[in-house]
Enzyme design. Structure first.
Site, short mmCIF file in Angstrom:
data_model
loop_
_atom_site.label_atom_id
_atom_site.label_comp_id
_atom_site.label_asym_id
_atom_site.label_seq_id
_atom_site.Cartn_x
_atom_site.Cartn_y
_atom_site.Cartn_z
NE ARG A 49 -15.20 13.28 -46.17
CZ ARG A 49 -15.91 12.47 -45.67
NH1 ARG A 49 -17.05 12.47 -46.37
NH2 ARG A 49 -15.38 11.48 -45.08
CB THR B 67 -22.99 7.96 -50.57
OG1 THR B 67 -22.26 7.89 -49.05
CG2 THR B 67 -22.18 9.00 -51.35
CB THR C 161 -22.57 11.10 -48.47
OG1 THR C 161 -23.11 9.83 -47.66
CG2 THR C 161 -21.54 11.49 -47.80
CG ASN D 18 -21.01 7.92 -43.27
OD1 ASN D 18 -20.48 7.34 -44.07
ND2 ASN D 18 -20.67 7.80 -41.93
CD GLU E 158 -19.83 11.99 -44.47
OE1 GLU E 158 -19.31 10.90 -44.70
OE2 GLU E 158 -20.96 12.45 -44.78
CG ASP F 179 -16.65 8.61 -43.41
OD1 ASP F 179 -17.04 7.34 -43.08
OD2 ASP F 179 -17.03 9.27 -44.45
CB SER G 129 -14.24 11.03 -48.32
OG SER G 129 -15.26 10.45 -49.13
CB SER G 130 -14.12 6.07 -50.10
OG SER G 130 -13.36 5.32 -49.00
N GLY H 197 -19.60 3.55 -49.66
CA GLY H 197 -18.68 3.70 -48.41
C GLY H 197 -17.22 3.29 -49.06
#
Ligand code: DON
Length: 579
Positions: A103, A378, A396, A398, A417, A420, A449-450, A471
């Site tokens: 990430r 994403t 992603t 985002n 990103e 986030d 992140s999720s 998301g």
């Protein structure tokens, strides 16, 4: 009816495991794809073909995941990327597992208040549009580490299909064209992005038209030839730094030179005898899915039924408690001490269950932690190979097309990103998440992140590969697919297609997809105190694989295909391909 709910739940707890699922499925879903040797499920049909070809050529699931990652960067540019980042969960054929965190990281020059004005209020769009929104990309480093450590084929072999689609172009279908049309205004704002993704007349490419990306082809060819240095130490990084410097960004060459992938231990937990392997911090996904599942394990969901008021009630309450923990306690593990073992403890889940009123909705404000100040795109793909290696990747930019900017000459869309992160405790981000200090901006830190690339196993064998974009809703989308298969007996396609609900603590609303609940169920829930937000749009695009049959019933009968793949019916351009 409320009078006997408590006794019903209590009584049914003792018999639930003996019962076959009682629910029927409301939605008619297409049959899952079948395969005996391998399965690739992605959100773009050409990328699925790329993955299957790699498996047929003798590559393993990691090879296929790498080739698909590069291919999606070309044929699914709203989310597929080399200018963003993501996560890869791998469960190997021997049952071992690992997790690659590629990430984005915050630039070295990032500061906690970089998106606030002089009065301390967030500047609209600053963390979403343009170069200031960009985190240091990780996809190239991540895909290459996966290939080097766990793949079998050469970088050149795995990147060739992506380079071909960028150089020669590909024909857009309805789903592809829709994604460009939706973001045309945004892409028009950056001349370099507009030159690639819009026609000379400024209109987006339509169905049946060919999108050619020569600059991206050249960038991919340089990476194919020279490896990650071409991106992080060479002309590509230089071009991004130069463009950013001229347009309000803070990315500098050392940001790229210092980028490193983290290989982490995945989060694991059990749910009714199934073993879940998913994303650890800096994702909240695995921890929060496990926390919710631990709470739900104490309720007879199968007996209560899919989409019933009772099931929605306990699911929403479990989500409410878990998202408080997500938004207040979790962050990048290099910066924050994440209370993972507490959140995964079955005793902690029991404490939460004890607090859930069987008759009434909880109130999110009552759960506010002390001292808390607190579409987009994403893509997820799922792959399994003949040996049983299972790979789940979510990556992603985002938001859809990320920050909407391309550094001249690179053809590479850059992420947004940074949004986030917590810009200011208590102020919602793009996904309405109200987050705290644990996720505050710091140089080199990764935003929470999720994303939840997940593999489920049973009796030591792979059972399900699953994940989704969406998301903050990724967590509940992934969770509901798992529960729909295990508790409600749906087949993998039905489990993914079934209408979704979502709650994320704040705002204190239950989001419901169109036709997700019957009007009388809605009335029951409103009577319990829930605020329902009946959405006019669906969300998520899950991609899943079930092993041994298309549903639990078929697996138990022993009569199913070895691999059963399903792409979300919400994903217009996706495909599940088996062989
Ligand atoms: O990492 C995250 O949680 C978000 N950046 C994911 C964004 C996303 O899923 C957008 N797609 N709908």
């Amino acid at each position: 009816m409320p009078l006997n709910r408590r006794t019903l739940i209590a009584a049914s707890l003792s018999i639930t495991f003996a019962l076959a699922p009682l629910t029927s499925v409301f939605a008619a879903s297409p049959a899952p794809a079948k395969g005996e040797h391998g399965m690739v499920v992605t959100a773009q049909h050409l990328a699925s073909e790329v993955g299957i070809d790699v498996l047929k050529k003798g590559g393993n699931a990691v090879d296929a995941a790498v080739a698909v990652g590069y291919a999606l960067a070309v044929v699914y540019p709203n989310a597929g990327n080399i200018g963003g980042g993501g996560f890869m969960t791998i469960r190997f054929k021997d049952g071992k597992s690992t997790f690659l965190d590629f990430r984005e990281r915050a630039p070295l020059a990032a500061t906690k208040t970089m998106y606030l004005d002089k009065d301390g209020n967030p500047v609209k769009g600053a963390s979403l549009d343009g170069y200031l929104a960009v985190g240091v990309p990780g996809s190239v480093a991540g895909l290459e580490m996966a290939r080097e450590k766990y793949g079998k084929l050469s970088r050149q072999d795995l990147m060739a299909p992506a380079i071909g689609y960028a150089r020669d172009g590909f024909i857009l279908n309805q789903g592809d064209a829709a994604s460009f049309a939706g973001s045309a205004d945004r892409l028009a704002k950056d001349p370099a992005a507009a030159a690639i993704f819009l026609k000379p007349d400024g209109k987006p490419y339509g169905i049946g038209e060919r999108l050619v990306q020569p600059d991206l082809a050249a960038s991919l060819a340089a990476i194919s030839e020279k490896g990650t240095d071409a991106f992080y130490k060479g002309a590509i990084a230089d071009a991004i730094v130069k463009a950013g410097g001229a347009k309000g960004g803070i990315l500098a060459k050392p940001d790229f030179e210092q980028y490193a992938v983290r290989e982490l231990k995945p989060v694991t937990c059990t749910y009714r005898g199934y073993e879940i392997t998913s994303s650890p911090p800096p994702s909240s996904g695995g921890v929060i899915i496990c926390e919710i599942l631990n709470v739900l394990e104490g309720y007879p969901l199968s007996y209560l039924g899919a989409g019933s008021a009772d099931t929605v009630h306990v699911m929403v309450e479990a989500m409410r408690y878990a998202y408080v923990d997500r938004n207040s306690a979790l962050g990048d593990p290099d910066f924050v001490d994440n209370p993972v073992s507490k959140l995964l403890d079955k005793a902690y889940a029991r404490d939460i269950r004890d607090k859930i009123d069987p008759f009434r909705a909880g109130v999110s404000q009552d759960l506010m932690p002390k001292g808390f100040g607190e579409s987009k795109e994403t893509t997820h793909y799922s792959i399994i190979d003949d040996e049983g290696n299972a790979v789940a990747v979510t990556y992603t930019l985002n938001g859809s097309f990320g920050a909407g900017v391309v550094a001249d000459g690179t053809g590479i869309l850059l992420n947004n990103e940074m949004d986030d992160f917590t810009q200011k405790p208590g102020v919602p981000n793009l996904y309405g998440l109200v987050q705290g200090e644990a996720n505050a901006i710091q140089p080199k830190k990764t935003p929470l992140s999720s994303m939840s690339p997940t593999v489920v196993a049973k009796d030591g064998k792979p059972f399900m590969v699953i994940g989704s974009p969406g998301g903050s809703r990724i967590i509940t989308i992934t969770l509901e697919a798992i529960v729909n298969v295990i508790d409600h007996g749906m087949n993998i396609q039905e489990a993914i297609d079934a209408p979704r609900i979502h709650h994320q603590w704040l705002p204190d609303k239950v989001y419901v997809e169109p036709f997700g609940l019957s009007p009388d169920t809605e009335k029951l829930l409103a009577g319990m105190g829930y605020h329902l937000d009946l959405a006019d749009q669906t969300w998520g695009q899950a991609a899943g694989i079930l092993v041994g049959g298309k549903s639990l019933a078929e697996i138990e009968k022993g009569g199913g295909a070895r691999y059963n793949g399903a792409i979300d019916s919400r994903a217009a351009s996706g495909e599940a391909l088996g062989y």
